[in-house]
Each structure stands twice: as structure tokens, then as C-alpha cells.
Design an enzyme around this catalytic site. Structure first.
Site, short mmCIF file in Angstrom:
data_model
loop_
_atom_site.label_atom_id
_atom_site.label_comp_id
_atom_site.label_asym_id
_atom_site.label_seq_id
_atom_site.Cartn_x
_atom_site.Cartn_y
_atom_site.Cartn_z
N LEU A 1 49.61 46.13 25.89
CA LEU A 1 48.37 45.91 24.67
C LEU A 1 48.66 44.88 23.57
O LEU A 1 47.94 44.42 22.77
CB LEU A 1 48.21 47.31 23.91
N SER A 2 49.54 44.01 23.99
CA SER A 2 50.06 42.95 22.83
C SER A 2 48.69 41.96 22.72
O SER A 2 48.99 41.24 21.83
CB SER A 2 51.27 42.13 23.13
N MET A 3 47.88 41.82 23.82
CA MET A 3 46.95 40.75 23.91
C MET A 3 45.51 41.44 23.57
O MET A 3 44.56 40.74 23.70
CB MET A 3 46.88 39.83 25.04
N ASN B 1 46.94 41.20 19.25
CA ASN B 1 47.07 42.44 18.54
C ASN B 1 48.51 42.44 17.67
O ASN B 1 49.46 42.70 18.09
CB ASN B 1 47.49 43.50 19.77
#
Length: 331
Positions: A159-161, A265
């Protein structure tokens, strides 16, 4: 009169000897019957002579009948000669197993050999088609050439992007822009291999590739404070991030040959604010298209124009200044 079949050993009475009281027709009947009887007895006598000759040890040699013509005995060594009126025989010569240098040649020695169960003459097994192998090899080579030079597909594992990419999304990263058009610029979403010591090492079975957004290039100053990303002294208004950053990053200058990358994120991203600027040579390609899931099909929005990011902040500052009350004139 003599019998034409067994002459000269068989002799018959002349047909002119007509007995008393017999007509010429009766004499002819008697003559034919006598001839048949003599010939049958003579034939049986010849067969008996041949059997006796074989029993006496002469069965392997050719015997000669009473008429002077050679006759092959039973068990004789060679093939029977064809009759004079028979058509000519075709060649049936073959190569003997023990005499490969003979004059004859079998059909298998001059033509192609029949395929065996283990493989053909060229070394390919019978169950494997050479044309199929060539087709698969060409397809694999073309696929790897496209992946190495033009573009490659990728999927999002974290979910880093988020919210730009969610877990399980799939994208296409092209590799032609940075090679032939322009260098990496601010706003580009890139895939890259992190520098050594960041994350796990890559291998053939585990390709350690990150995806982040470039927020600054070589020569830019970067800092984070007050929930704002500030580049070259100007705060950035980023509509694509999930939430404002809750950390503080002291001011630093991006060195030559490097870029500064961050995840959309911001509070859940392992990026340059932790391990520093990224070398440009580690960049694999630029993410340009989402193809999965189907409802997200389409290209990514282009944020390479810095004025989009800094112009909004400047406009916001100007608008805020315009609404401030005007101080009364001094007396």
C-alpha cells in the site's frame, strides 16, 4: 506312331493297322486310349526313378530325365528356373546380413531409414517436434527482448503507493522515454531496484523492485515540515497523496546522478526520507498504464510539470493575502 510326350521310349501301333470289323473312328479311339495309358505308366516310372536317386545320396544334384532335359531334384540348391514363356522376373537382390559389401542393395540401404522409437537421424526424439521447439524458442526470445528493451508488466504488492495503486493492481512500465526522450523528472512514477542494503537482495526467484514517485531531481533541496513537502523553498500541493506526512525531514540537497523518491501513502512508505536519494542507474522504467483491475484501465496522470504542483501553492498564498484586512492609514 510315337507318343510326342514321352518319345522315343514309348511306341504305339501305327494308326493304319485297322483290325477286322473296326471302322477308322473305332481305331482312332483305341489309339488315343492306348497312348494315354502308355504315357501315364511312363510318368510314374520317371517319378520313381527320381525318388530312388535322392535316397541314394544324389538328391542335392540336378537329375536329367529320360527326355534329356535337366530337372531339378527335390531339395536342390537353387531356385527353380522360370518357364520359357514366363515374363522376366524383377530384381529381388538384397544385402545379406553377414555380407554388407555385396553387389545387391535393399530398399532400406539406399533410401531414408525408418524412424525408431527412440529418435530420428537428427537426434530429435519421436515425441518431440522440432518445429514446435523452434516456435517456442522464438516466442520466448521475442518476449524477453520486449521486456528488456521496450516495456514490462508489474504488479503492486503493498500500500505504499495508495491511492494511486492498490494491492494487486497491475501496470505496464515503459523503458523508452528515459533512453531516447528525456531524463527522469519530478512527478514520474518509476519502478527501480533499491541500492544495496535497502530491502532484500534480488534473485532469479525474488525480484526486489520498488515503485515510488519522484519528488525532486539532482540539485533540488528537499525538506518536510508542518505536514508539507517543500522543494526549493516552495511547498508542494499534492492531490495524489493519501494524507499529509506526519514526520519531519531536515533540508538536504539531492546529489548529481540521483533522484528523491517518496510513496503517495507518505506515512506508510519505505522511501528516500528513510534511506536517502536513489541513483538514476537503478531506475528500470516509468509506470505509464494500469491494465488491472478492468475498472482502473487507463494511463496515469502526468505530473511532470512542476508548475502544477507549485502554482497551486502560490495561488493559495496569493488568495490568502488578498482576504487579509487592510490596515487603516496612519495619522
Amino acid at each position: 506312331m510315337q507318343c510326342l510326350t514321352c518319345a522315343p521310349s514309348c511306341t504305339m501301333l501305327p494308326s493304319s493297322a485297322i483290325r477286322g470289323g473296326q471302322t477308322p473312328r473305332d481305331t482312332a479311339r483305341w489309339t488315343q486310349a492306348t497312348s494315354t495309358s502308355h504315357c501315364s505308366r511312363h510318368a510314374r516310372r520317371r517319378v520313381l526313378q527320381r525318388v530312388q536317386a535322392m535316397q541314394s545320396g544324389k538328391g542335392g544334384t540336378r537329375q536329367q530325365d529320360d527326355s534329356g532335359s535337366p530337372a531339378a531334384g527335390l531339395g536342390s540348391g537353387g531356385p527353380q528356373p522360370p518357364p520359357a514363356a514366363a515374363p522376366p522376373l524383377l530384381s529381388t537382390s538384397t544385402v545379406d546380413d553377414g555380407n554388407e559389401g555385396g553387389n545387391g542393395a535393399s530398399p532400406s540401404s539406399s533410401g531414408s531409414k525408418a524412424p525408431t522409437g527412440e529418435g530420428s537421424n537428427d537426434g530429435w526424439p519421436s515425441w518431440l517436434s522440432k518445429s514446435d521447439v523452434e516456435t517456442v524458442a522464438i516466442a520466448v526470445a521475442v518476449s524477453y527482448a520486449i521486456r528488456l528493451v521496450i516495456a514490462e508488466p508489474r504488479f503492486i504488492p503493498s500500500l505504499s503507493m495508495f491511492p494511486t495503486f492498490d494491492v494487486g493492481d497491475r501496470l505496464v512500465a515503459e523503458k523508452l522515454t528515459y533512453r531516447f526522450s528525456r531524463p527522469p523528472s519530478t512527478g514520474d512514477v518509476i519502478i527501480f531496484r533499491p541500492q544495496r542494503g535497502v530491502g532484500r537482495d534480488s534473485s532469479w526467484l525474488d525480484d526486489n523492485v520498488f515503485i515510488k514517485r519522484i519528488v525532486a531531481v539532482a540539485g533540488d533541496s528537499v525538506e518536510v515540515r508542518g505536514g508539507k513537502l517543500i522543494v526549493n523553498g516552495l511547498p508542494r500541493t499534492e492531490t495524489y497523496i493519501n494524507e499529509p506526512p506526519s514526520y519531519v525531514l531536515q533540508r538536504l540537497v539531492v546529489p548529481e546522478g540521483h533522484v528523491f523518491v517518496m510513496g503517495d501513502n507518505r506515512n506508510n512508505s519505505y522511501d528516500s526520507h528513510i534511506w536517502g536519494p536513489l541513483p538514476v542507474e537503478n531506475i528500470i522504467g516509468r509506470a505509464c498504464w494500469k491494465y488491472w483491475p478492468p475498472q482502473k484501465w487507463g494511463g496515469l496522470e502526468d505530473w511532470s510539470d512542476v508548475n502544477k504542483l507549485t502554482g497551486a501553492a502560490a495561488s493559495l498564498t496569493t488568495d490568502n493575502a488578498a482576504v487579509l484586512p487592510v490596515a487603516p492609514p496612519l495619522k
